[in-house]
Design a protein around this motif. Structure first.
Motif, PDB file in Angstrom:
ATOM      1  N   UNK A  61       0.895  -1.221   0.094  1.00 11.42           N
ATOM      2  CA  UNK A  61      -0.003  -0.088   0.168  1.00 11.42           C
ATOM      3  C   UNK A  61       0.790   1.410   0.127  1.00 11.42           C
ATOM      4  N   UNK A  62       1.994   1.171   0.538  1.00 14.78           N
ATOM      5  CA  UNK A  62       2.934   2.203   0.561  1.00 14.78           C
ATOM      6  C   UNK A  62       3.960   2.380  -0.681  1.00 14.78           C
ATOM      7  N   UNK A  63       3.833   1.362  -1.555  1.00 18.78           N
ATOM      8  CA  UNK A  63       4.977   1.402  -2.650  1.00 18.78           C
ATOM      9  C   UNK A  63       4.716   2.696  -3.622  1.00 18.78           C
ATOM     10  N   UNK A  64       5.913   3.099  -4.186  1.00 22.76           N
ATOM     11  CA  UNK A  64       5.733   4.381  -4.993  1.00 22.76           C
ATOM     12  C   UNK A  64       5.507   3.620  -6.454  1.00 22.76           C
ATOM     13  N   UNK A  65       4.527   3.945  -7.011  1.00 19.82           N
ATOM     14  CA  UNK A  65       4.012   3.545  -8.217  1.00 19.82           C
ATOM     15  C   UNK A  65       4.197   4.494  -9.404  1.00 19.82           C
ATOM     16  N   UNK A  66       4.890   5.427  -9.159  1.00 22.45           N
ATOM     17  CA  UNK A  66       5.011   6.642 -10.270  1.00 22.45           C
ATOM     18  C   UNK A  66       5.650   6.335 -11.525  1.00 22.45           C
ATOM     19  N   UNK A  67       6.727   5.543 -11.320  1.00 23.35           N
ATOM     20  CA  UNK A  67       7.321   5.061 -12.562  1.00 23.35           C
ATOM     21  C   UNK A  67       6.891   3.502 -13.237  1.00 23.35           C
ATOM     22  N   UNK A  68       5.895   3.059 -12.732  1.00 26.96           N
ATOM     23  CA  UNK A  68       5.488   1.905 -13.312  1.00 26.96           C
ATOM     24  C   UNK A  68       4.194   1.873 -14.248  1.00 26.96           C
ATOM     25  N   UNK A  69       4.391   0.806 -15.067  1.00 25.59           N
ATOM     26  CA  UNK A  69       3.182   1.093 -16.114  1.00 25.59           C
ATOM     27  C   UNK A  69       2.027   0.044 -15.678  1.00 25.59           C
ATOM     28  N   UNK A  70       2.192  -0.922 -14.899  1.00 22.78           N
ATOM     29  CA  UNK A  70       1.057  -1.860 -14.679  1.00 22.78           C
ATOM     30  C   UNK A  70       1.484  -2.222 -13.014  1.00 22.78           C
ATOM     31  N   UNK A  71       0.690  -3.009 -12.606  1.00 22.66           N
ATOM     32  CA  UNK A  71       0.879  -3.687 -11.236  1.00 22.66           C
ATOM     33  C   UNK A  71       0.212  -5.200 -11.218  1.00 22.66           C
ATOM     34  N   UNK A  72       1.189  -5.774 -10.825  1.00 21.20           N
ATOM     35  CA  UNK A  72       0.511  -7.236 -10.362  1.00 21.20           C
ATOM     36  C   UNK A  72       0.680  -7.601  -8.989  1.00 21.20           C
ATOM     37  N   UNK A  73      -0.513  -8.284  -8.656  1.00 19.38           N
ATOM     38  CA  UNK A  73      -0.629  -8.620  -7.107  1.00 19.38           C
ATOM     39  C   UNK A  73      -0.932  -9.912  -7.104  1.00 19.38           C
ATOM     40  N   UNK A  74      -0.505 -10.401  -5.824  1.00 19.35           N
ATOM     41  CA  UNK A  74      -0.893 -11.815  -5.312  1.00 19.35           C
ATOM     42  C   UNK A  74      -0.913 -11.708  -3.809  1.00 19.35           C
ATOM     43  N   UNK A  75      -2.297 -11.119  -3.147  1.00 16.69           N
ATOM     44  CA  UNK A  75      -2.253 -10.968  -2.005  1.00 16.69           C
ATOM     45  C   UNK A  75      -2.163 -11.971  -1.053  1.00 16.69           C
ATOM     46  N   UNK A  76      -1.282 -11.933  -0.229  1.00 17.80           N
ATOM     47  CA  UNK A  76      -0.910 -13.047   0.912  1.00 17.80           C
ATOM     48  C   UNK A  76      -2.455 -13.306   1.604  1.00 17.80           C
ATOM     49  N   UNK A  77      -2.603 -14.683   1.381  1.00 16.91           N
ATOM     50  CA  UNK A  77      -3.631 -15.352   2.174  1.00 16.91           C
ATOM     51  C   UNK A  77      -3.357 -16.099   3.205  1.00 16.91           C
ATOM     52  N   UNK A  78      -2.113 -16.264   3.601  1.00 18.12           N
ATOM     53  CA  UNK A  78      -1.432 -17.017   4.660  1.00 18.12           C
ATOM     54  C   UNK A  78      -0.588 -16.534   5.688  1.00 18.12           C
ATOM     55  N   UNK A  79      -0.732 -16.866   6.758  1.00 17.36           N
ATOM     56  CA  UNK A  79       0.334 -16.351   7.870  1.00 17.36           C
ATOM     57  C   UNK A  79       0.653 -17.303   8.641  1.00 17.36           C
ATOM     58  N   UNK A  80       1.994 -17.804   8.818  1.00 17.17           N
ATOM     59  CA  UNK A  80       2.635 -18.940   9.375  1.00 17.17           C
ATOM     60  C   UNK A  80       1.753 -20.112   9.279  1.00 17.17           C
ATOM     61  N   UNK A  81       1.480 -20.449   8.055  1.00 19.96           N
ATOM     62  CA  UNK A  81       0.877 -21.568   7.720  1.00 19.96           C
ATOM     63  C   UNK A  81      -0.972 -21.640   7.772  1.00 19.96           C
ATOM     64  N   UNK A  82      -1.402 -20.579   8.445  1.00 22.35           N
ATOM     65  CA  UNK A  82      -2.704 -20.542   8.702  1.00 22.35           C
ATOM     66  C   UNK A  82      -3.427 -19.439   7.459  1.00 22.35           C
ATOM     67  N   UNK A  83      -4.448 -20.125   6.964  1.00 17.39           N
ATOM     68  CA  UNK A  83      -4.986 -19.316   5.667  1.00 17.39           C
ATOM     69  C   UNK A  83      -6.036 -18.397   6.251  1.00 17.39           C
ATOM     70  N   UNK A  84      -5.975 -16.876   5.819  1.00 16.76           N
ATOM     71  CA  UNK A  84      -6.918 -16.113   6.326  1.00 16.76           C
ATOM     72  C   UNK A  84      -8.155 -15.989   5.394  1.00 16.76           C
ATOM     73  N   UNK A  85      -9.249 -16.121   5.861  1.00 18.40           N
ATOM     74  CA  UNK A  85     -10.541 -16.480   5.418  1.00 18.40           C
ATOM     75  C   UNK A  85     -11.066 -15.032   4.824  1.00 18.40           C
ATOM     76  N   UNK A  86     -10.917 -13.874   5.529  1.00 20.80           N
ATOM     77  CA  UNK A  86     -11.391 -12.593   5.435  1.00 20.80           C
ATOM     78  C   UNK A  86     -10.502 -11.774   4.265  1.00 20.80           C
ATOM     79  N   UNK A  87     -10.961 -11.527   3.261  1.00 19.64           N
ATOM     80  CA  UNK A  87     -10.251 -10.729   2.322  1.00 19.64           C
ATOM     81  C   UNK A  87      -9.974  -9.247   2.634  1.00 19.64           C
ATOM     82  N   UNK A  88     -10.418  -8.691   3.692  1.00 19.23           N
ATOM     83  CA  UNK A  88     -10.141  -7.685   4.302  1.00 19.23           C
ATOM     84  C   UNK A  88      -8.719  -7.733   4.789  1.00 19.23           C
ATOM     85  N   UNK A  89      -8.541  -8.892   5.494  1.00 23.24           N
ATOM     86  CA  UNK A  89      -7.266  -9.339   6.398  1.00 23.24           C
ATOM     87  C   UNK A  89      -6.034  -9.834   5.396  1.00 23.24           C
ATOM     88  N   UNK A  90      -6.360  -9.915   4.112  1.00 25.48           N
ATOM     89  CA  UNK A  90      -5.216 -10.369   3.195  1.00 25.48           C
ATOM     90  C   UNK A  90      -4.303  -8.999   3.099  1.00 25.48           C
TER      91      UNK A  90
END
Length: 391
Positions: free
Chosen positions: A154-183
């Motif tokens: 969320x804090x990355x400087x995107x001024x010099x990029x032409x596009x974005x790829x995202x793979x939101x982290x859905x795991x933490x210490x092996x536990x899957x996060x169910x709530x997309x707001x917590x990704x």
């Protein structure tokens, strides 16, 4: 893996020892290997870190092939990492769109960033976790067009990029996060970037469709009949006239079935000479009706994803079976009929019926040298068993 373990691995001694040990599979005599390494004078902490990496490299070969033998991994990072063949598809979308620099936000261990850099695209790979970011930097070191930054997406400087790829982290210490707001980053924030830049967002194949944005392209991808992900393309990376896509990667190469929206259902009809089981990507993309019409077939039942045809179909979008016989779904009848045909090896496929295949197999008491496929399903609401052979 913590920072101290990573620092130990990145020493000349650690990297040399990791190369010496090589990948470790499940059959390795780990106890004997540990004893030898300890006897050679290597510190216990280094031995443990090396062995973990050796195991991860062995597992990673399924996703990265021979490239895994020069990479580093974290357990969570490997779990979520994109297969290299699939990552190449993502990278090709950005290249074909004329993008020069891509920000990979939440890059993990760098799998997708490697594919992007491999096509000579500029890559700014951003990862919140410092250890994972360091692992990504190691993996991307051979690519001068890529750099890694430790920080929040969320804090990355995107001024010099032409596009974005995202793979939101859905795991933490092996536990899957169910709530997309917590990704990490949150799903709504990821989709919101499409208001500013072309965006691709990788998600699990079972993502709730109600969470996906209208007006974007929703693409499901399978590799060797395993549905591995869903991707949302938006902000200009979506293809004109395509709202749904099923990309199937396999021994045949790559094939894609597309449509502007969910396909209309195909008509249902009687059992023909052949069955087609749609690839999981086709089912997820809800393009079953288009596939049925494409093979001049019909649905076995309006509510079940089985297609039947009268002539042998040729399609990369599903598995094809030649029908032998149809029976009522009755254990006593099937036990008798399978025994009469000497069928001792049986692949059981079920859809639309409440049956435990493992328990059902036990009750059949199979014996004999022949093999077949048994499809347990419904036709016009009736429970049936279809004896068939893979084509």
């Amino acid at each position: 893996m913590d920072a101290a373990e990573l620092r130990a691995l990145l020493t000349p001694e650690g990297l040399r020892l990791l190369d010496e040990v090589g990948p470790i599979d499940r059959t390795a005599d780990v106890v004997r290997l540990v004893s030898r390494l300890r006897a050679d004078g290597h510190p216990p902490a280094l031995v443990a870190a090396v062995l973990e990496q050796a195991r991860l490299r062995s597992r990673a070969r399924a996703k990265f092939g021979e490239f895994a033998d020069r990479m580093l991994f974290t357990p969570d990072g490997l779990e979520q990492a994109t297969r290299l063949r699939v990552a190449a598809v993502h990278a090709g979308r950005f290249r074909d769109a004329g993008i020069d620099v891509v920000a990979d936000l939440g890059c993990g261990i760098g799998g997708d960033a490697i594919a992007l850099a491999g096509l000579d695209l500029g890559v700014v790979a951003v990862e919140r976790d410092e250890v994972t970011a360091a692992v990504a930097a190691y993996n991307l070191a051979p690519f001068p067009s890529a750099r890694v930054e430790a920080g929040a997406a969320e804090e990355a400087d995107l001024a010099a990029v032409g596009a974005v790829w995202l793979d939101p982290a859905r795991r933490s210490e092996g536990v899957r996060r169910r709530d997309p707001a917590a990704w990490s980053p949150p799903l709504d924030w990821s989709f919101g970037l499409a208001d500013r830049l072309p965006v691709g967002v990788k998600l699990g194949p079972g993502i709730d469709r109600d969470l996906l944005p209208a007006g974007a392209e929703w693409q499901w991808i399978s590799a060797d009949r395993d549905v591995v992900e869903a991707v949302v393309w938006a902000g200009g990376l979506q293809r004109e006239g395509i709202g749904r896509a099923a990309l199937v990667l396999g021994a045949h190469g790559a094939a894609e079935l597309t449509g502007p929206r969910d396909a209309d259902d195909a008509e249902a009809g009687g059992l023909g000479e052949y069955l087609v089981e749609p690839d999981g990507a086709v089912i997820r993309a809800r393009l079953i009706g288009d596939l049925a019409r494409g093979v001049e077939g019909r649905m076995l039942d309006p509510t079940i994803a089985w297609i039947t045809t009268d002539a042998e179909p040729t399609t990369p979008f599903g598995a094809v079976f030649r029908v032998r016989e149809r029976f009522a779904l009755d254990v006593r009848t099937l036990k008798k009929e399978l025994a009469a045909r000497g069928i001792g090896t049986l692949e059981i496929k079920k859809r639309g019926v409440d049956v435990d295949p493992a328990e059902f197999r036990k009750r059949l008491a199979l014996r004999g040298e022949n093999s077949a496929v048994l499809v347990l399903t419904r036709i016009a609401g009736a429970r049936v068993a279809i004896l068939a052979d893979r084509v």
